[in-house]
Design an enzyme around this catalytic site. Structure first.
Site, short mmCIF file in Angstrom:
data_model
loop_
_atom_site.label_atom_id
_atom_site.label_comp_id
_atom_site.label_asym_id
_atom_site.label_seq_id
_atom_site.Cartn_x
_atom_site.Cartn_y
_atom_site.Cartn_z
N THR B 193 0.79 -1.31 0.20
CA THR B 193 0.11 -0.18 0.46
C THR B 193 0.70 1.71 -0.25
OG1 THR B 193 -0.49 0.15 2.64
CG2 THR B 193 -1.44 -1.12 1.38
N THR B 230 3.29 -8.18 11.31
CA THR B 230 3.01 -7.07 10.94
C THR B 230 1.68 -7.06 10.01
OG1 THR B 230 3.56 -5.29 9.80
CG2 THR B 230 4.36 -7.61 8.62
N GLU B 312 6.70 4.60 7.18
CA GLU B 312 6.09 6.04 6.79
C GLU B 312 6.40 6.79 7.24
OE1 GLU B 312 1.05 4.94 5.81
OE2 GLU B 312 1.56 6.14 7.67
N ASN B 435 -0.07 10.98 6.33
CA ASN B 435 -0.39 10.93 6.67
C ASN B 435 -2.26 11.41 7.11
OD1 ASN B 435 -1.05 8.05 7.64
ND2 ASN B 435 1.33 8.85 8.42
N SER B 440 -7.76 10.78 1.27
CA SER B 440 -8.99 12.21 0.26
C SER B 440 -7.67 12.21 -0.49
CB SER B 440 -9.24 13.48 1.32
OG SER B 440 -8.18 13.75 2.47
#
Lengths: 440, 440
Positions: B193, B230, B312, B435, B440
């Site tokens: 992802t 994970t 991230e 994040n 959106s």
């Protein structure tokens, strides 16, 4: 399994691009702190004098230059003092000293003093930290003609560096000479570190014997996940109240105010809340206790929310309400899991109605929960119910709600009557900017 | 006490400046994800075929366009399957289905299949989510000629949106036709992802009956504080091993690998680790168990660390070692408190040797600790001991150490023999960028 086994080489191109991006980000983030957009519009409130209380502040050059950084509050003879301090196992030397003095419960007839510096927390400073507290409290006792057992000190700022306590001692003459009933604004500013505005609050209570005032000030604004109260809070009242009654009120109210806020889930080594009651005003009789507790609670919650409003980098204030839990303790677990989740906090920063992250936080909280009984509201908007998005919910409605500066997210677990409310702020680029070079 | 009581007005000037700053920050942060600077230099490893295993992947358009997003692994008859899944109370429909199938322990003679999609987690999707799993597993069973009880599915991506499962079903023909022993790179890419690189690892073990291989792949890279493993991990081996032996090995090893990493303290609703052993290679006799467990453990730790390396926004890999604790459980509490602290993680991002924040995290952890027995090392550098900075420590030495991409911070509590190691990454602007507008 350790790291030597891992491949250690770096992707050179990625490193260069990273360095360029960091430089661009630094350039985009102003070094001078703005005032938080969530700061009260009216500025620092007008706080009235409290009979028996004098305040003073001075620029002693502890770490900052050209701003007040030491605050003194002197309480007249007859004043009682109650307090709550952090439960961190690495709490600072002044916190340990306050704890011992609060536990000893010395005679209030002498009066008392609170002496606080910003810029250095005197935490993790070994035996030298204890010596600093001893030196400062002894000098203050002499300068103010008080027993050393009635001098309460706090220190806030960087951890692990020796406190230049002689600068505080040298400033005691100026501090004592400057003591005045109206010294609130300077005192509130003197205790600030990364705070962007001074935080004050006031309430009155109508007692049988007359009106009493409760007023105080606080500082934040990072390392805020109090295990008792926030970093530093000082509240004063002219009410006449017995020390044990004040202390037990304080414990109850702390759970609903300072223990219900979180900026970054990190707990300070310096958290201290001290309340001084001078007893110069009306007495808090048993019939008056509820009225007085309401006023004290209002000041504490107001200050706690101001700490969140000035959370490092904050642009949104989020009230996290949890209802329908199996117990209040479970509700609190869920509320803190939501309020401390970096993914929830970044979604709020991005004005993204990402309710899936609320579901995630409920799931990880450890509290009893049934996915198919959950419901979630943003303000009055029903977002999710019975384990899925509500039929009438639209992404547009959620996105419009998230644009507000102050948000309320309610999660009902559908299990029982347990409830809890916690306040937090969003997690933004500015939090990273502030904390990636606070010290250097 | 609620918010209506609070002052709601905003500081208009501060708001404007804030909007300008946000725009500048967005401009400074590239929208296209870079490859993590901590990615293994050699790229995705060369993974050998495993006898009895075929892999396939396809671009089914679940959410992403123009990239593979569904992966199929088919295990030959005789394969045993073991797995560990998240303990989140809001875990997804496919996780619940895997749990039920793992608990039922169906006959391995039929073989098995793992079918995984990225882009949609099918979590918090109510009864419709369950129907999606039922539809997908029924169609896959028919397409692969396997009992439905042997089809294990996972889904990763956005929470709370219906899974377009017909796209997976439509892709089954292409997936089945593409099954091949060498399908590793496509399969590893199909489950990504926000990951910036595919994660693979391989080890061999010398057993009495011959050499066996253990190979697998994983994805991260946010919502990582596994309560088991994970988000998604698939490991395969040709070893012949009894299912109960494999399952108990997996539980032990998970605690030391996937349960010892954290990117952001948030626990996914989809965490799933599945291991398939085809039994086509040498048997794991009792004498071989240690050798096989070492190989499996090495693959699991390698994949777990790759997940952290692709956390991230990560630019630093931090190994948090805690020793000298009263118990292993206390050591783990301290290690997780350090690894999850936003203030520690931002200090690492800023290359700031801010050991005071380590002290803070020890203090808030809830573990038994004595401030004056603590010692802290950065790599081999003794930073603090006996409750204060070490006499020979210099800020320059600490700052130089912090410039490395891979850091080891060791905290000794000086109390007992409890020890724990946890891995994490730093907290950077990029984490916020990713994040604050993931959805959106």
């Amino acid at each position: 399994m350790s790291m030597p086994k891992m491949r250690r080489d770096m992707n050179a191109i990625a490193r260069e691009r990273l360095a360029a991006r960091r430089a661009a980000e630094r350039a985009a983030t102003p070094a001078v702190p703005l005032v938080s957009p969530l700061a009260p519009a009216g500025g620092f409130p007008s706080l009235p004098p409290i009979a028996g209380l004098d305040l003073s502040s001075v620029a002693a050059g502890i770490k900052y230059r050209g701003r007040p950084d030491v605050m003194l509050a002197r309480l007249a003879p007859g004043s009682v003092v109650a307090g709550v301090t952090t439960r961190s196992t690495t709490r600072s030397a002044p916190v340990l000293d306050c704890e011992a003095k609060l536990a000893a419960g010395a005679d209030p007839e002498a009066g008392a003093a609170f002496l606080v510096n910003a810029g250095n927390s005197n935490a993790f400073t070994g035996g030298r930290g204890v010596e600093s507290v001893e030196a400062v409290t002894a000098a203050a006792a002499a300068a103010l003609d008080l027993p050393q057992s009635r001098i309460f000190t706090s220190s806030t700022g960087v951890i692990g560096q020796p406190l230049p306590h002689e600068r505080i001692i040298d400033a005691l003459g100026t501090l004592a000479a400057g003591l005045a009933p109206g010294g609130w604004p300077g005192a509130a500013r003197a205790i600030m570190t990364t705070d962007t505005f001074p935080k004050g609050a006031v309430e009155t209570a109508e007692l049988a014997g007359g009106t009493v005032t409760v007023a105080g000030f606080a500082k934040g604004s990072g390392m805020i996940a109090p295990d008792m109260g926030t970093m530093l809070v000082y509240i004063f009242t002219d009410a006449k109240i017995a020390q044990p009654a004040l202390a037990s009120m304080l414990r109850r109210l702390t759970d609903r105010s300072f223990n219900s806020i979180t900026v970054d889930s990190d707990t300070s080594t310096s958290d201290t809340l001290l309340v001084g009651a001078t007893g110069r005003g009306a007495e808090v009789t048993q019939a008056d206790e509820a009225a007085f507790e309401a006023a004290l609670g209002a000041v504490m919650t107001d200050l706690a929310l101001q700490v969140v409003r000035d959370g490092e980098g904050a642009t949104k204030l989020l009230e996290v309400r949890v209802t329908g839990a199996d117990s209040d303790a479970d509700a609190r677990k869920v509320a803190l899991a939501i309020a401390n989740s970096p993914l929830v906090k970044t979604a709020v920063a991005g004005e993204d109605p990402n309710w899936g992250r609320i579901v995630m936080a409920v799931g990880k909280s450890g509290a009893k929960a049934d996915r198919d009984l959950l419901s979630i509201r943003f303000g009055d908007i029903l977002v999710a119910e019975k384990g899925w998005v509500a039929p009438d919910y639209t992404e547009e409605a959620g996105a419009a709600y998230m644009k507000q500066a102050e948000l309320v997210v309610t999660t009902d677990l559908g299990l029982g009557n347990g409830a809890s409310t916690v306040w937090t702020c969003d997690l933004t680029h500015r939090y990273i900017s502030i904390n990636a070079d606070y010290r250097s």
